[in-house]
Design an enzyme around this catalytic site. Structure first.
Site, PDB file in Angstrom:
ATOM      1  N   GLU A 246       1.121  -0.842   0.466  1.00  0.00           N
ATOM      2  CA  GLU A 246       0.223  -0.259   0.099  1.00  0.00           C
ATOM      3  C   GLU A 246       0.851   1.661   0.033  1.00  0.00           C
ATOM      4  OE1 GLU A 246      -2.899  -0.039  -0.919  1.00  0.00           O
ATOM      5  OE2 GLU A 246      -2.783  -2.438  -0.614  1.00  0.00           O
ATOM      6  N   HIS A 249       2.091   1.920  -3.653  1.00  0.00           N
ATOM      7  CA  HIS A 249       0.519   2.811  -4.267  1.00  0.00           C
ATOM      8  C   HIS A 249       0.999   4.526  -3.887  1.00  0.00           C
ATOM      9  CE1 HIS A 249      -1.309  -0.418  -6.264  1.00  0.00           C
ATOM     10  NE2 HIS A 249      -1.880  -1.119  -5.113  1.00  0.00           N
ATOM     11  N   HIS A 255      -0.307  -1.927  -9.715  1.00  0.00           N
ATOM     12  CA  HIS A 255       0.022  -3.100  -9.858  1.00  0.00           C
ATOM     13  C   HIS A 255       0.790  -3.711 -10.654  1.00  0.00           C
ATOM     14  CE1 HIS A 255      -3.274  -3.708  -7.172  1.00  0.00           C
ATOM     15  NE2 HIS A 255      -2.732  -3.837  -7.064  1.00  0.00           N
TER      16      HIS A 255
END
Length: 289
Positions: A246, A249, A255
């Site tokens: 996370e 991100h 991804h």
């Protein structure tokens, strides 16, 4: 007039009825609890073998699943005069499944085969695989927003989050510092259940494990209903591994299609991962480390 014997029989009968009623009540509760514990993606199992031209109850839910992770665009359905809210296995759904299969290195047939179903059922990150358009996940060169400089984070009392930030700091131009003030932090970590303020509700055990938004919002939410743990303990999800994903991100990574990468979308229970070569290439592509 009731005799002592008849009163005993009456009491015994009443007790049996009461026990049966209580047993029935607890069986219903157990069934409800089992339902809550089931994987929210389990419905895909019953669609195994479906292909273009089929009309099967539950395909509508599959379309919602693929829309959630970026494989279906409602605008395409409108242009082609088809319906995302029906149970028709149409051409656009077939195309979406083919792209999904490409991203996860499966045979790209557009058929919902056993390997595709098995992959779709796995617990995963809530961030979409495809952010803009029907594009394959990239390995090595990720895209999205860039964010430079020092970052302040506020976390719950878990050492695993600090470890995750330190691992990223070793491979980026960032410096991360923990502060006690939640509102002043660039990145805010918390555990949430079900509906919460970001309009992306969690779904209980299995399914979505966590999701994150980049600064200036900078939120990292973890599903409080998941069995979290540390390391390769069977039946729990490694908190540091999911935190690494996370934070990736938040730093701007999408991804990856590389299974060993921390930015791969799924993570099984009892699995521990670190930063992989593909993750380092991706962060260097963004920041030139």
């Amino acid at each position: 007039m009731l005799t002592s014997k008849s009163f005993s029989v009456f009491s015994f009968t009443f007790l049996v009825i009461l026990l049966l009623s209580l047993l029935s009540h607890y069986l219903v509760l157990a069934q409800l609890n089992d339902k809550r514990r089931s994987n929210p993606f389990e419905f895909i199992e019953y669609l195994k073998g479906c292909h273009k031209g089929d009309k099967v109850k539950g395909i509508h839910d599959l379309k919602i699943y693929l829309e959630m992770f970026g494989y279906i665009d409602n605008n395409n359905y409108s242009k082609n005069q088809t319906h995302v809210d029906d149970d028709d296995f149409d051409e656009l759904l077939e195309f979406a499944i083919k792209i999904y299969q490409l991203n996860y290195h499966l045979q790209s047939t557009g058929v919902l085969d056993a390997n595709t179903v098995r992959m779709m059922e796995k617990p995963r990150c809530g961030i979409a695989d495809i952010i803009t358009g029907t594009t394959r996940m990239l390995s090595g060169k990720k895209r999205q927003q860039n964010h430079h400089g020092s970052s302040l984070f506020h976390t719950v009392d878990h050492y695993e989050f600090i470890e995750a930030f330190q691992l990223w700091a070793m491979n980026t131009p960032f410096k991360f510092s923990e502060i006690p003030n939640y509102e002043s932090a660039d990145m805010k970590i918390s555990f949430r259940s079900g509906e919460h303020e970001d309009e992306d509700p969690f779904d209980g055990r299995g399914g979505i494990l966590a999701h994150a938004n980049p600064p200036t919002e900078g939120t990292l939410h973890f599903d409080a209903d998941e069995p979290w743990g540390v390391g390769t303990t069977k039946g729990v999800f490694d908190l540091e591994s999911v935190a690494l994903h996370e934070i990736g991100h938040v730093l701007g990574l999408g991804h990856s299609s590389v299974k060993d990468s921390i930015m791969y979308a799924t993570l099984g229970s009892g699995v521990r991962k670190g930063l992989y070569e593909d993750d380092i290439k991706g962060i260097k592509a963004l920041y030139g480390v």
